[in-house]
Design an enzyme around this catalytic site. Structure first.
Site, PDB file in Angstrom:
ATOM      1  N   ALA A  51     -15.847  -1.866 -16.470  1.00  0.00           N
ATOM      2  CA  ALA A  51     -14.769  -2.461 -15.690  1.00  0.00           C
ATOM      3  C   ALA A  51     -13.996  -1.326 -15.028  1.00  0.00           C
ATOM      4  O   ALA A  51     -14.009  -0.184 -15.511  1.00  0.00           O
ATOM      5  CB  ALA A  51     -13.862  -3.259 -16.610  1.00  0.00           C
ATOM      6  N   GLU A  95     -15.090   1.198 -24.814  1.00  0.00           N
ATOM      7  CA  GLU A  95     -13.699   0.781 -24.598  1.00  0.00           C
ATOM      8  C   GLU A  95     -12.735   1.395 -25.604  1.00  0.00           C
ATOM      9  O   GLU A  95     -11.579   1.672 -25.302  1.00  0.00           O
ATOM     10  CB  GLU A  95     -13.583  -0.755 -24.664  1.00  0.00           C
ATOM     11  CG  GLU A  95     -14.209  -1.492 -23.493  1.00  0.00           C
ATOM     12  CD  GLU A  95     -15.677  -1.843 -23.692  1.00  0.00           C
ATOM     13  OE1 GLU A  95     -16.327  -1.256 -24.582  1.00  0.00           O
ATOM     14  OE2 GLU A  95     -16.178  -2.704 -22.945  1.00  0.00           O
TER      15      GLU A  95
HETATM   16  C1  LIG Z   1     -11.949  -2.531 -20.888  1.00  0.00           C
HETATM   17  C2  LIG Z   1     -13.145  -3.347 -20.737  1.00  0.00           C
HETATM   18  C3  LIG Z   1     -13.030  -4.718 -21.264  1.00  0.00           C
HETATM   19  C4  LIG Z   1     -14.256  -2.952 -20.212  1.00  0.00           C
HETATM   20  C5  LIG Z   1     -14.632  -1.645 -19.660  1.00  0.00           C
HETATM   21  O1  LIG Z   1     -15.673  -1.613 -19.118  1.00  0.00           O
HETATM   22  S1  LIG Z   1     -13.643  -0.259 -19.739  1.00  0.00           S
HETATM   23  C6  LIG Z   1     -14.656   0.975 -18.959  1.00  0.00           C
HETATM   24  C7  LIG Z   1     -15.762   1.449 -19.823  1.00  0.00           C
HETATM   25  N1  LIG Z   1     -16.486   2.516 -19.174  1.00  0.00           N
HETATM   26  C8  LIG Z   1     -16.190   3.791 -19.350  1.00  0.00           C
HETATM   27  O2  LIG Z   1     -15.309   4.147 -20.090  1.00  0.00           O
HETATM   28  C9  LIG Z   1     -17.023   4.781 -18.571  1.00  0.00           C
HETATM   29  C10 LIG Z   1     -16.156   5.528 -17.575  1.00  0.00           C
HETATM   30  N2  LIG Z   1     -16.937   6.496 -16.817  1.00  0.00           N
HETATM   31  C11 LIG Z   1     -17.369   7.647 -17.336  1.00  0.00           C
HETATM   32  O3  LIG Z   1     -17.188   7.971 -18.490  1.00  0.00           O
HETATM   33  C12 LIG Z   1     -18.120   8.552 -16.408  1.00  0.00           C
HETATM   34  O4  LIG Z   1     -17.840   8.178 -15.092  1.00  0.00           O
HETATM   35  C13 LIG Z   1     -19.644   8.513 -16.635  1.00  0.00           C
HETATM   36  C14 LIG Z   1     -19.990   9.183 -17.986  1.00  0.00           C
HETATM   37  C15 LIG Z   1     -20.193   7.099 -16.587  1.00  0.00           C
HETATM   38  C16 LIG Z   1     -20.347   9.340 -15.498  1.00  0.00           C
HETATM   39  O5  LIG Z   1     -19.802  10.636 -15.432  1.00  0.00           O
HETATM   40  P1  LIG Z   1     -20.039  11.540 -14.133  1.00  0.00           P
HETATM   41  O6  LIG Z   1     -19.391  12.845 -14.416  1.00  0.00           O
HETATM   42  O7  LIG Z   1     -21.466  11.546 -13.771  1.00  0.00           O
HETATM   43  O8  LIG Z   1     -19.289  10.778 -12.957  1.00  0.00           O
HETATM   44  P2  LIG Z   1     -17.727  10.679 -12.693  1.00  0.00           P
HETATM   45  O9  LIG Z   1     -17.314  11.835 -11.839  1.00  0.00           O
HETATM   46  O10 LIG Z   1     -16.989  10.500 -13.967  1.00  0.00           O
HETATM   47  O11 LIG Z   1     -17.624   9.321 -11.893  1.00  0.00           O
HETATM   48  C17 LIG Z   1     -17.852   9.231 -10.485  1.00  0.00           C
HETATM   49  C18 LIG Z   1     -16.715   8.404  -9.888  1.00  0.00           C
HETATM   50  O12 LIG Z   1     -16.758   7.105 -10.471  1.00  0.00           O
HETATM   51  C19 LIG Z   1     -15.504   6.768 -11.030  1.00  0.00           C
HETATM   52  N3  LIG Z   1     -15.682   5.899 -12.194  1.00  0.00           N
HETATM   53  C20 LIG Z   1     -16.648   5.970 -13.137  1.00  0.00           C
HETATM   54  N4  LIG Z   1     -16.507   4.999 -14.034  1.00  0.00           N
HETATM   55  C21 LIG Z   1     -15.412   4.288 -13.652  1.00  0.00           C
HETATM   56  C22 LIG Z   1     -14.771   3.133 -14.180  1.00  0.00           C
HETATM   57  N5  LIG Z   1     -15.225   2.487 -15.280  1.00  0.00           N
HETATM   58  N6  LIG Z   1     -13.680   2.676 -13.551  1.00  0.00           N
HETATM   59  C23 LIG Z   1     -13.215   3.280 -12.421  1.00  0.00           C
HETATM   60  N7  LIG Z   1     -13.803   4.374 -11.859  1.00  0.00           N
HETATM   61  C24 LIG Z   1     -14.898   4.856 -12.475  1.00  0.00           C
HETATM   62  C25 LIG Z   1     -14.931   8.126 -11.435  1.00  0.00           C
HETATM   63  O13 LIG Z   1     -13.541   8.051 -11.611  1.00  0.00           O
HETATM   64  C26 LIG Z   1     -15.358   8.987 -10.250  1.00  0.00           C
HETATM   65  O14 LIG Z   1     -14.530   8.743  -9.138  1.00  0.00           O
HETATM   66  P3  LIG Z   1     -13.385   9.804  -8.695  1.00  0.00           P
HETATM   67  O15 LIG Z   1     -14.059  11.139  -8.615  1.00  0.00           O
HETATM   68  O16 LIG Z   1     -12.873   9.270  -7.404  1.00  0.00           O
HETATM   69  O17 LIG Z   1     -12.348   9.749  -9.788  1.00  0.00           O
END
Ligand SMILES: CC(C)=CC(=O)SCCNC(=O)CCNC(=O)[C@H](O)C(C)(C)COP(=O)(O)OP(=O)(O)OC[C@H]1O[C@@H](n2cnc3c(N)ncnc32)[C@H](O)[C@@H]1OP(=O)(O)O
Length: 263
Positions: free
Chosen positions: A71, A137
């Site tokens: 999410a 999460e």
């Molecule tokens: C709360 C509930 C009910 C459900 C959920 O799903 S909470 C979210 C669960 N998911 C996570 O915690 C994963 C979050 N993402 C990561 O840990 C990393 O992005 C990764 C390990 C999947 C990939 O890492 P990588 O270094 O390859 O890429 P990033 O530079 O971190 O990501 C690229 C770009 O995407 C944005 N991003 C990634 N995941 C999310 C997300 N879940 N929500 C919003 N944005 C996300 C990340 O911020 C980056 O963008 P910016 O460089 O503009 O910040």
């Protein structure tokens, strides 16, 4: 949706290949993080294909790097508890799980949090060898909110579901297949072709029969064994009123392929 079968929305791409509809999540800048727009567009597309008699199966897929990285954390971060409750955040995803036609999740790369939950809300999960699943999460100070604690536990059992939900670790495609979350693993470059082949096979079956098979399997999660078997038996009996049962069995006896009319 069937008149205009190749369509680009803000966060998804949809197309139709024969009787198979394909929904591709498309937020490359955020690893397909599931924001409200993506949820609305995906659920609207699924609902529309679900109603379309020209569609027999639906494939949902993402990119090579991410099915969906969860999410959208940035969208959720400032919300209050009352905001989430009043907006009934994520409730729209329940409509996807209520679709009656079979949905295949074709997963490559990250399927984390809501991404894993979306894949689990589908009926068959086909994974690329690059797929990574998890419910991280807890690392964000919350718990799964799109059914992860429930569907993951039913799919992989309490021991592994507890491990994944309490540590937030990811599991690779092999572990997910051994645990029962994934139906098949294929090389990443074959993922979409395999998903389309499987969806095409399903879409080539009698549509009401495929829908009833899905309904019967789903019922096993919701009821007792006795009631589930009774439910299955009633559906099975009812199919003897269909043209496709007559055709399917006649085709076997006559040693030819059946031509189903979805009636
Ligand atoms: C709360 C509930 C009910 C459900 C959920 O799903 S909470 C979210 C669960 N998911 C996570 O915690 C994963 C979050 N993402 C990561 O840990 C990393 O992005 C990764 C390990 C999947 C990939 O890492 P990588 O270094 O390859 O890429 P990033 O530079 O971190 O990501 C690229 C770009 O995407 C944005 N991003 C990634 N995941 C999310 C997300 N879940 N929500 C919003 N944005 C996300 C990340 O911020 C980056 O963008 P910016 O460089 O503009 O910040």
């Amino acid at each position: 949706m069937s008149e205009d079968v190749n369509h680009e929305f803000e966060t998804i791409r949809v197309r139709q290949e024969g009787r198979v509809a394909v929904i591709t999540l498309h937020r490359p800048e955020a690893l397909n993080a599931l924001n409200q727009m993506l949820m609305q567009e995906t659920v609207t597309a699924v609902t529309s294909f679900d109603r379309d008699p020209e569609v027999g199966a639906i494939v949902i897929t993402g990119s090579e790097k991410a099915f969906a990285a969860g999410a959208d954390i940035k969208e959720m971060a400032p919300k209050t508890s009352v905001d989430m409750y009043l907006d009934d955040w994520f409730a729209a995803w329940d409509r996807l799980a209520q679709a009656r036609k079979p949905i295949i999740a074709a997963v490559a790369g990250y399927a984390l949090g809501g991404g894993c939950e979306l894949a689990m809300a589908c009926d068959i999960l086909i994974a690329a060898d690059t797929a990574k699943f998890g419910q991280p999460e807890i690392k964000l100070g919350v718990i799964p909110g799109i059914g992860g604690s429930q569907r993951l536990t039913r799919a992989v059992g309490k021991a592994k579901a507890m491990d994944l939900c309490l540590t937030g670790r990811t599991m690779d495609a092999d572990e997910a297949e051994r645990a029962g979350l994934v139906a098949r693993i294929v090389p990443a470059e074959e993922l979409l072709a395999t998903a389309l082949t499987v969806a095409g096979q399903i879409a080539g079956m009698s549509m009401p029969v495929a829908m009833m098979a899905k309904e019967a399997v789903d019922r096993s999660y919701e009821t007792t064994l006795t009631e589930g078997i009774r439910f299955e038996r009633r559906l099975f009996h009812s199919l003897f009123a269909s043209q496709d049962q007559k055709e399917g069995m006649a085709a076997f006896v006559e040693k030819r392929s059946p031509t189903f009319v979805h009636r």
